[in-house]
Write a protein that holds these residues in place. Structure first.
Motif, PDB file in Angstrom:
ATOM      1  N   GLU A 432       0.838  -1.210   0.000  1.00  0.00           N
ATOM      2  CA  GLU A 432       0.000   0.000   0.000  1.00  0.00           C
ATOM      3  C   GLU A 432       0.871   1.257   0.000  1.00  0.00           C
ATOM      4  N   ALA A 433       1.981   1.243   0.789  1.00  0.00           N
ATOM      5  CA  ALA A 433       2.888   2.387   0.828  1.00  0.00           C
ATOM      6  C   ALA A 433       3.563   2.591  -0.521  1.00  0.00           C
ATOM      7  N   ILE A 434       3.938   1.468  -1.179  1.00  0.00           N
ATOM      8  CA  ILE A 434       4.582   1.572  -2.492  1.00  0.00           C
ATOM      9  C   ILE A 434       3.600   2.130  -3.517  1.00  0.00           C
ATOM     10  N   ALA A 435       2.351   1.635  -3.478  1.00  0.00           N
ATOM     11  CA  ALA A 435       1.335   2.113  -4.422  1.00  0.00           C
ATOM     12  C   ALA A 435       1.086   3.607  -4.249  1.00  0.00           C
ATOM     13  N   SER A 436       1.073   4.087  -3.000  1.00  0.00           N
ATOM     14  CA  SER A 436       0.849   5.503  -2.727  1.00  0.00           C
ATOM     15  C   SER A 436       1.973   6.347  -3.319  1.00  0.00           C
ATOM     16  N   ALA A 437       3.226   5.868  -3.189  1.00  0.00           N
ATOM     17  CA  ALA A 437       4.363   6.616  -3.722  1.00  0.00           C
ATOM     18  C   ALA A 437       4.355   6.611  -5.248  1.00  0.00           C
ATOM     19  N   LEU A 438       3.937   5.480  -5.847  1.00  0.00           N
ATOM     20  CA  LEU A 438       3.946   5.382  -7.312  1.00  0.00           C
ATOM     21  C   LEU A 438       2.926   6.297  -7.965  1.00  0.00           C
ATOM     22  N   LEU A 439       1.850   6.676  -7.218  1.00  0.00           N
ATOM     23  CA  LEU A 439       0.868   7.598  -7.785  1.00  0.00           C
ATOM     24  C   LEU A 439       1.524   8.914  -8.215  1.00  0.00           C
ATOM     25  N   LEU A 440       2.566   9.331  -7.489  1.00  0.00           N
ATOM     26  CA  LEU A 440       3.257  10.572  -7.813  1.00  0.00           C
ATOM     27  C   LEU A 440       4.299  10.389  -8.910  1.00  0.00           C
ATOM     28  N   ILE A 441       4.730   9.133  -9.118  1.00  0.00           N
ATOM     29  CA  ILE A 441       5.808   8.856 -10.074  1.00  0.00           C
ATOM     30  C   ILE A 441       5.256   8.536 -11.461  1.00  0.00           C
ATOM     31  N   GLU A 442       4.116   7.870 -11.516  1.00  0.00           N
ATOM     32  CA  GLU A 442       3.604   7.346 -12.784  1.00  0.00           C
ATOM     33  C   GLU A 442       3.457   8.405 -13.870  1.00  0.00           C
ATOM     34  N   PRO A 443       2.911   9.615 -13.591  1.00  0.00           N
ATOM     35  CA  PRO A 443       2.799  10.612 -14.669  1.00  0.00           C
ATOM     36  C   PRO A 443       4.157  10.960 -15.275  1.00  0.00           C
ATOM     37  N   ARG A 444       5.158  11.146 -14.420  1.00  0.00           N
ATOM     38  CA  ARG A 444       6.500  11.495 -14.911  1.00  0.00           C
ATOM     39  C   ARG A 444       7.123  10.337 -15.674  1.00  0.00           C
ATOM     40  N   ALA A 445       6.892   9.109 -15.184  1.00  0.00           N
ATOM     41  CA  ALA A 445       7.447   7.936 -15.861  1.00  0.00           C
ATOM     42  C   ALA A 445       6.858   7.791 -17.266  1.00  0.00           C
ATOM     43  N   ARG A 446       5.529   7.988 -17.386  1.00  0.00           N
ATOM     44  CA  ARG A 446       4.912   7.878 -18.716  1.00  0.00           C
ATOM     45  C   ARG A 446       5.466   8.949 -19.657  1.00  0.00           C
ATOM     46  N   GLY A 447       5.664  10.140 -19.120  1.00  0.00           N
ATOM     47  CA  GLY A 447       6.206  11.213 -19.954  1.00  0.00           C
ATOM     48  C   GLY A 447       7.609  10.919 -20.451  1.00  0.00           C
ATOM     49  N   ASN A 448       8.387  10.095 -19.727  1.00  0.00           N
ATOM     50  CA  ASN A 448       9.763   9.739 -20.129  1.00  0.00           C
ATOM     51  C   ASN A 448       9.849   8.362 -20.791  1.00  0.00           C
ATOM     52  N   ALA A 449       8.689   7.823 -21.190  1.00  0.00           N
ATOM     53  CA  ALA A 449       8.640   6.509 -21.859  1.00  0.00           C
ATOM     54  C   ALA A 449       9.249   5.416 -20.992  1.00  0.00           C
ATOM     55  N   ILE A 450       8.925   5.442 -19.704  1.00  0.00           N
ATOM     56  CA  ILE A 450       9.437   4.440 -18.755  1.00  0.00           C
ATOM     57  C   ILE A 450       8.288   3.550 -18.328  1.00  0.00           C
TER      58      ILE A 450
END
Length: 576
Positions: A432-450
């Motif tokens: 659950e803690a990892i999922a919460s942190a990934l919510l902030l990372i996913e938009p940036r990751a998609r923008g960098n083709a990651i």
């Protein structure tokens, strides 16, 4: 000469005898003629001649036989005389050769630095040279007629008697030339160490022993001194290494064996750089340091040495020049001290000082941020009240409020951390803690083709800790992974339970396929203010804060990386 004269006399006697017989025969005829006829007539002479003719053939063979016998005796006497002369000449030559040999032996023996002692079969001394006299402190021929055993302590007598008997009986070739280490006994009863070898030879009348004796007092004293020095050096805690002029190791003490993991027998005669890679205890020829070493006689510094097992050591060394009695440089002596542990402690102290400074700075920053963060939350709350739940701004405002609250919590954590107060731990659902942190990372990751791959454990994973801090750890690790893949890649998060040293941990692995981290920079990765990013892309506090949070919660973090292939950061947290 005597025999030849005698033979000539015999020849003259034969001729005289023939003449006498002839004359006697004629005289007998004349006497007979006068006796019977009263006068000398021709018949009487004829009778004398007949007698001569009859007697001479009988006398001549006899005389010739006698002459032959005499000649044979003369030849035999001549041969005997020749043999006698030859024997006398050979005896004279032998006497001359023996005298020359004895003179040569005495000359060699007297000039020998070792003692030479000759004894007969009974062990009685019949000769010894000047070195033996000086060695044992006697004068002239004082020991002649005494037993050779009188030159040795009594404890050796029985053994040497047995060896001498064995040598006499069998010849015992294995004993000839064998060096015996024992002690001599001088005139004053003082014992001194000697080396002795024995040999034997025989003549027609006797058998003799020769002993070569060497006084090894000085050598034994030198060996004892060297042993004493070696014992001292073996007790020194620093590695002591001697190198000859060609850079080959000539001495390697016990501390060096322990420091580098190599025995002395392994390294003696080898080049120093073949034994210790990256070694710089000798400056390069022609360098300024090398000139300083030759001028002052010593050189010192700090170096990194690699041991046999590949372990790196931080060392301090002092190298001195070794010279012979003529002042000629023959090598170098290096004293090397392993300061790896001391450096580690110094680094820990420095790190602690940095941490204290960071704590103070973090507290100051936190206090400075707390006021504007409170204002932001206040304005968000005011705006939220003025719009309804269906407004387009409702969702962004809620997100701002959530993250502002989270930032406020982090600020409070920094303040608590700076005060060295332990946070209140609670059980946390790791996924659950990892999922919460990934919510902030996913938009940036998609923008960098990651692409983000989540390889979570099938069973739920729970840890004891502070939720906001755990989320901050995941957030910082994943942000670093995204920054390491500017051209896209794969971000993988893997979780599972592992057991290390009989303790169960929850493992979190964050891996990327980015540029990787050079080996020499991996040790500095968790230092404050260290960053591989540009000046405007980070302050170098993210991974430092990650490590501090993990360590404060009883965990640890490890890094593995290969340039151009990516990096994996592995976190171990105690399982709940």
């Amino acid at each position: 000469m005597v025999i030849s004269s005698r033979l000539k006399s015999v020849r003259r006697l034969i001729w005289v005898s023939l003449v006498a017989v002839g004359t006697l025969s004629i005289l007998l005829g004349a006497v007979a003629s006068i006796a019977f006829h009263g006068h000398l007539d021709s018949e009487a002479l004829l009778v004398g001649g007949v007698i001569l003719v009859l007697v001479v053939p009988l006398v001549i063979p006899f005389l010739l036989y006698v002459a032959r016998q005499l000649k044979e005796r003369d030849d035999a006497l001549r041969l005997t005389q020749f043999t006698i002369n030859q024997t006398q000449d050979a005896r004279k030559q032998a006497e001359i050769a023996l005298q020359a040999s004895e003179t040569k032996f005495r000359s060699i023996a007297e000039s020998a630095t070792d003692g030479v002692v000759v004894a007969d079969k009974a062990g009685t001394i019949i000769y010894w040279n000047n070195s033996a006299r000086k060695m044992f402190g006697f004068y002239g021929d004082q020991v002649f007629g005494k037993s050779v055993l009188s030159l040795l302590p009594e404890r050796y007598h029985e053994t040497l008697k047995q060896e001498a008997e064995q040598l006499l009986k069998t010849g015992a070739p294995e004993m000839e030339g064998k060096i015996l280490e024992l002690h001599g006994l001088n005139r004053n009863g003082y014992e001194f160490p000697v080396e002795m070898s024995m040999s034997t030879w025989e003549t027609d009348t006797n058998r003799y022993f020769a002993s070569i004796i060497r006084d090894v007092s000085e050598r034994k004293a030198a060996e004892s001194n060297l042993l004493f020095q070696a014992n001292i050096l073996s007790q020194v805690k620093d590695a002591v290494i001697a190198i000859d002029i060609n850079g080959r190791i000539t001495y390697w003490n016990t501390a060096a064996e322990q420091t580098y993991g190599r025995k002395m027998v392994e390294v003696i005669g080898q080049k120093l750089e073949e034994v210790i890679s990256t070694c710089r205890i000798l400056p390069e020829e022609g360098s300024r340091d090398h000139e300083r070493l030759l001028d002052t006689g010593y050189w010192f510094g700090e170096d990194i040495h690699v041991c046999k097992d590949g372990q790196e050591l931080t060392v301090e060394f002092k190298t001195s020049v070794l010279r012979d009695e003529n002042g000629r440089r023959i090598g170098h002596l290096a004293v090397v001290r392993d300061v790896t542990e001391r450096k580690r402690l110094e680094d820990m102290v420095l790190h602690s000082e940095k941490m204290a400074a960071m704590g103070q700075m973090a507290a100051g920053v936190a206090y400075q941020l707390k006021t504007p963060m409170t204002i932001i939350l206040g304005f968000v709350e005011v705006v939220s009240r003025k719009i309804n739940s269906h407004d387009a701004l409702s969702t962004p405002l809620e997100a701002i409020k959530t993250q502002a609250l989270r930032c406020a919590g982090l600020i409070d954590n920094l303040i608590d951390f700076s005060r060295k107060e332990q946070p209140v731990f609670q059980e946390i659902d790791l996924h659950e803690a990892i999922a919460s942190a990934l919510l902030l990372i996913e938009p940036r990751a998609r923008g960098n083709a990651i692409a983000i791959h989540k390889e979570f454990s099938i069973t739920p994973l729970r840890v004891r800790g502070y939720k906001d801090m755990i989320e901050q750890v995941i957030l910082n690790l994943t942000l670093n992974a995204v920054d390491a893949m500017p051209r896209g890649g794969v971000l993988t998060i893997h979780t599972r339970h592992v057991t290390r040293q009989d303790r169960v941990y929850t493992q979190i692995q964050v891996s990327d396929t980015g540029v990787g981290i050079p080996v020499d920079l991996q040790k500095k990765l968790f230092e404050p203010f260290f960053t591989t990013k540009g000046k405007d892309q980070g302050a170098g506090l993210g991974l430092w804060l990650v490590k501090e949070i993990i360590v404060s919660q009883g965990g640890r973090i490890e890094v593995t990386s290969q340039e151009s292939k990516g990096t994996t950061l592995t976190v171990f947290l105690p399982a709940a």
